[in-house]
Design an enzyme around this catalytic site. Structure first.
Site, PDB file in Angstrom:
ATOM      1  N   ARG A  46     -17.366 -16.532  -4.045  1.00 26.83           N
ATOM      2  CA  ARG A  46     -16.044 -15.885  -4.069  1.00 26.83           C
ATOM      3  C   ARG A  46     -16.043 -14.809  -5.157  1.00 26.83           C
ATOM      4  O   ARG A  46     -15.495 -13.728  -4.985  1.00 26.83           O
ATOM      5  CB  ARG A  46     -14.919 -16.909  -4.317  1.00 26.83           C
ATOM      6  CG  ARG A  46     -13.595 -16.238  -4.591  1.00 26.83           C
ATOM      7  CD  ARG A  46     -12.346 -17.124  -4.456  1.00 26.83           C
ATOM      8  NE  ARG A  46     -12.518 -18.520  -4.737  1.00 26.83           N
ATOM      9  CZ  ARG A  46     -12.627 -19.056  -5.975  1.00 26.83           C
ATOM     10  NH1 ARG A  46     -12.557 -18.284  -7.042  1.00 26.83           N
ATOM     11  NH2 ARG A  46     -12.799 -20.358  -6.111  1.00 26.83           N
ATOM     12  N   TYR A  98       2.664   2.876   6.336  1.00 22.86           N
ATOM     13  CA  TYR A  98       2.163   1.940   7.352  1.00 22.86           C
ATOM     14  C   TYR A  98       3.125   0.745   7.497  1.00 22.86           C
ATOM     15  O   TYR A  98       3.568   0.178   6.489  1.00 22.86           O
ATOM     16  CB  TYR A  98       0.770   1.488   6.905  1.00 22.86           C
ATOM     17  CG  TYR A  98       0.129   0.446   7.778  1.00 22.86           C
ATOM     18  CD1 TYR A  98      -0.366   0.773   9.039  1.00 22.86           C
ATOM     19  CD2 TYR A  98      -0.001  -0.860   7.355  1.00 22.86           C
ATOM     20  CE1 TYR A  98      -0.951  -0.174   9.841  1.00 22.86           C
ATOM     21  CE2 TYR A  98      -0.608  -1.826   8.155  1.00 22.86           C
ATOM     22  CZ  TYR A  98      -1.072  -1.481   9.392  1.00 22.86           C
ATOM     23  OH  TYR A  98      -1.657  -2.423  10.186  1.00 22.86           O
ATOM     24  N   ASP A 170      -3.196   5.408  -0.434  1.00 18.75           N
ATOM     25  CA  ASP A 170      -3.825   4.779   0.733  1.00 18.75           C
ATOM     26  C   ASP A 170      -4.552   5.906   1.477  1.00 18.75           C
ATOM     27  O   ASP A 170      -3.921   6.784   2.071  1.00 18.75           O
ATOM     28  CB  ASP A 170      -2.748   4.124   1.608  1.00 18.75           C
ATOM     29  CG  ASP A 170      -3.343   3.378   2.803  1.00 18.75           C
ATOM     30  OD1 ASP A 170      -4.441   3.749   3.253  1.00 18.75           O
ATOM     31  OD2 ASP A 170      -2.705   2.435   3.302  1.00 18.75           O
ATOM     32  N   LYS A 195     -10.731   0.691   9.676  1.00 21.00           N
ATOM     33  CA  LYS A 195     -10.541   1.925  10.431  1.00 21.00           C
ATOM     34  C   LYS A 195     -11.799   2.804  10.346  1.00 21.00           C
ATOM     35  O   LYS A 195     -12.852   2.378  10.756  1.00 21.00           O
ATOM     36  CB  LYS A 195      -9.282   2.631   9.943  1.00 21.00           C
ATOM     37  CG  LYS A 195      -8.087   1.679   9.720  1.00 21.00           C
ATOM     38  CD  LYS A 195      -7.570   1.011  10.977  1.00 21.00           C
ATOM     39  CE  LYS A 195      -6.581  -0.124  10.717  1.00 21.00           C
ATOM     40  NZ  LYS A 195      -5.430   0.183   9.881  1.00 21.00           N
TER      41      LYS A 195
HETATM   42  C1  LIG Z   1      -4.515  -0.538   9.120  1.00 23.35           C
HETATM   43  C2  LIG Z   1      -3.899   0.015   7.906  1.00 23.35           C
HETATM   44  C3  LIG Z   1      -3.594  -0.799   6.809  1.00 23.35           C
HETATM   45  C4  LIG Z   1      -3.790  -2.301   6.838  1.00 23.35           C
HETATM   46  O1  LIG Z   1      -5.124  -2.658   6.928  1.00 23.35           O
HETATM   47  P1  LIG Z   1      -5.660  -4.009   7.642  1.00 23.35           P
HETATM   48  O2  LIG Z   1      -7.124  -3.888   7.485  1.00 23.35           O
HETATM   49  O3  LIG Z   1      -5.181  -4.002   9.046  1.00 23.35           O
HETATM   50  O4  LIG Z   1      -5.068  -5.151   6.864  1.00 23.35           O
HETATM   51  C5  LIG Z   1      -3.062  -0.196   5.684  1.00 23.35           C
HETATM   52  N1  LIG Z   1      -2.834   1.128   5.633  1.00 23.35           N
HETATM   53  C6  LIG Z   1      -3.112   1.938   6.676  1.00 23.35           C
HETATM   54  C7  LIG Z   1      -2.842   3.400   6.562  1.00 23.35           C
HETATM   55  C8  LIG Z   1      -3.649   1.408   7.835  1.00 23.35           C
HETATM   56  O5  LIG Z   1      -3.902   2.224   8.872  1.00 23.35           O
END
Ligand SMILES: *Cc1c(COP(=O)(O)O)cnc(C)c1O
Length: 380
Positions: A46, A98, A170, A195
């Protein structure tokens, strides 16, 4: 060293015991210690895992950060960042963030005593007006999802310095290939590696990248204490995905531009949101702070019925949440990714019922456009 070279090599030396060129999946929970008080830097998985560590070093190099920490999802990475705040402390957030981030802040962290203000961070004065003595953090997403509005990262960083706030960006939509917020003055970058970074729609993960040593220790402490770590196998998948990040992003962008130009010309499309179009209100800012425009596009077909008809008619493009994979995905933000945002708020943000979002993949762009074209032609 160039970006593509770093993507392939940073953090990944040949395996010391066998010479394997690819970092192995260290599928182990613990590490045997040579004698009491003497080990090879790994005690319990961990806390540290060699596969995850390779990915963390790779991501730090790509984002120009000194430290990176990987999490089980983008949401758990964002949670770790917000856990740096204490009860009553205040965070200013991009209002068109988001949907999952809004849900986390509003439904989980607000009841625990953190305070949030949602403002249009495209306007630096609106951010300034929201600052109060308890404000500790500015959390922005740029471009935003799904309206593709930008926040000026360098200007936001300057404001944060004036008030002693931490600037969190982000960077999921652009990936470090097109945008590097730490170089523009941000303190912390967060990613959903699910993504573009992983890019193959086969793992869920998140990452936090930063420069400040004390903050890094705090995030590392939270990663180990809360325990929402990225597994060795998922770390390996993301490492593998990132090796082609540069070539994928170049193709995503080329296809994205072509699709945006197609949509702008189409009579059934009312409006197109893409920062690479000269008609985008922040085109100049987009050119200044990003080295490309990515492949996320939203467009309005006029009504829920038309959006539904379009989404049910596409054949190559798949109807699905998520984005950033090699395959083109389409979705309906109002009822899918942003369903947790209250209706009134969705209206105010411009997330209309006729809005469709496309994550343009790297298939042959003629095939993508032919599919969109036949689906649009069916609209009455
Ligand atoms: C998908 C996404 C998230 C969340 O990520 P997960 O891997 O689904 O938990 C946060 N910010 C943006 C801009 C996203 O597209």
């Amino acid at each position: 060293m160039g970006f593509a070279t770093k993507a392939i090599h940073a953090g990944q030396d040949p395996d010391p015991t066998t010479g394997a060129i690819i970092t192995p999946i260290y599928q182990t929970s613990t590490f045997v210690q040579e004698r009491l008080g003497q080990h090879k830097g790994f005690e319990y998985a961990r806390t540290h895992n060699p596969t995850r560590l390779a990915l963390e070093r790779n991501l730090a190099a790509l984002e120009h950060g000194r430290f990176a920490y990987c999490f089980a999802s983008g949401m758990s990475a964002i949670t770790a960042i917000l856990m740096m705040l204490k009860e009553e402390e205040h965070c200013i957030v991009s209002d068109n963030t988001y949907g999952g981030t809004f849900r986390l802040f509003d439904k989980v962290l607000k009841p625990l005593g953190l305070r949030f203000s949602y403002v249009n961070t495209c306007n630096i004065d609106e951010i300034r007006s929201a600052v109060c003595p308890q404000t500790k953090m500015l959390f922005i997403e740029t471009p935003t999802n799904p309206i593709m509005l930008l926040t000026d990262i360098a200007a936001a960083a300057e404001l944060c310095k004036d008030y002693g706030l931490k600037l969190v960006v982000d960077n999921t939509f652009m990936s470090p290939y097109f945008q590097q917020p730490l170089k523009l003055g941000a303190d912390i970058v967060v990613h959903s590696t699910t993504k573009f970074l992983n890019g193959h729609s086969d793992s869920v993960g998140g990452a936090v990248i930063l420069n400040d040593e004390a903050d890094a220790e705090h995030i590392s402490f939270l990663q180990n204490s809360v325990g929402a770590i990225l597994s060795p196998f998922d770390s390996w998948l993301v490492l593998r995905g990132i090796k082609t990040l540069a070539v994928r992003m170049r193709q995503h962008e080329e296809n994205g531009r072509a699709v945006a130009n197609f949509l702008v010309e189409h009579p059934k499309v009312k409006k197109v949101f893409y920062p690479g179009l000269e008609i985008h209100p922040q085109y100049e800012l987009a050119k200044r702070q990003m080295s490309g425009f990515g492949s996320m596009i939203s467009f309005d077909v006029g009504s829920y019925e038309k959006a539904a008809q379009f989404l049910n008619s596409v054949q190559l493009c798949s109807l699905a949440e998520s984005l950033g994979g090699v395959e083109s995905l389409v979705c309906h933000p109002a009822s899918m990714t942003h369903a947790s945002v209250p209706t009134e708020e969705r209206k105010r943000l411009g997330i209309t019922d006729g809005l469709v979002r496309i994550s343009v993949g790297i298939e042959d762009v003629e095939d993508i456009i032919a599919d969109l074209s036949q689906a649009l032609d069916r609209l009455s």
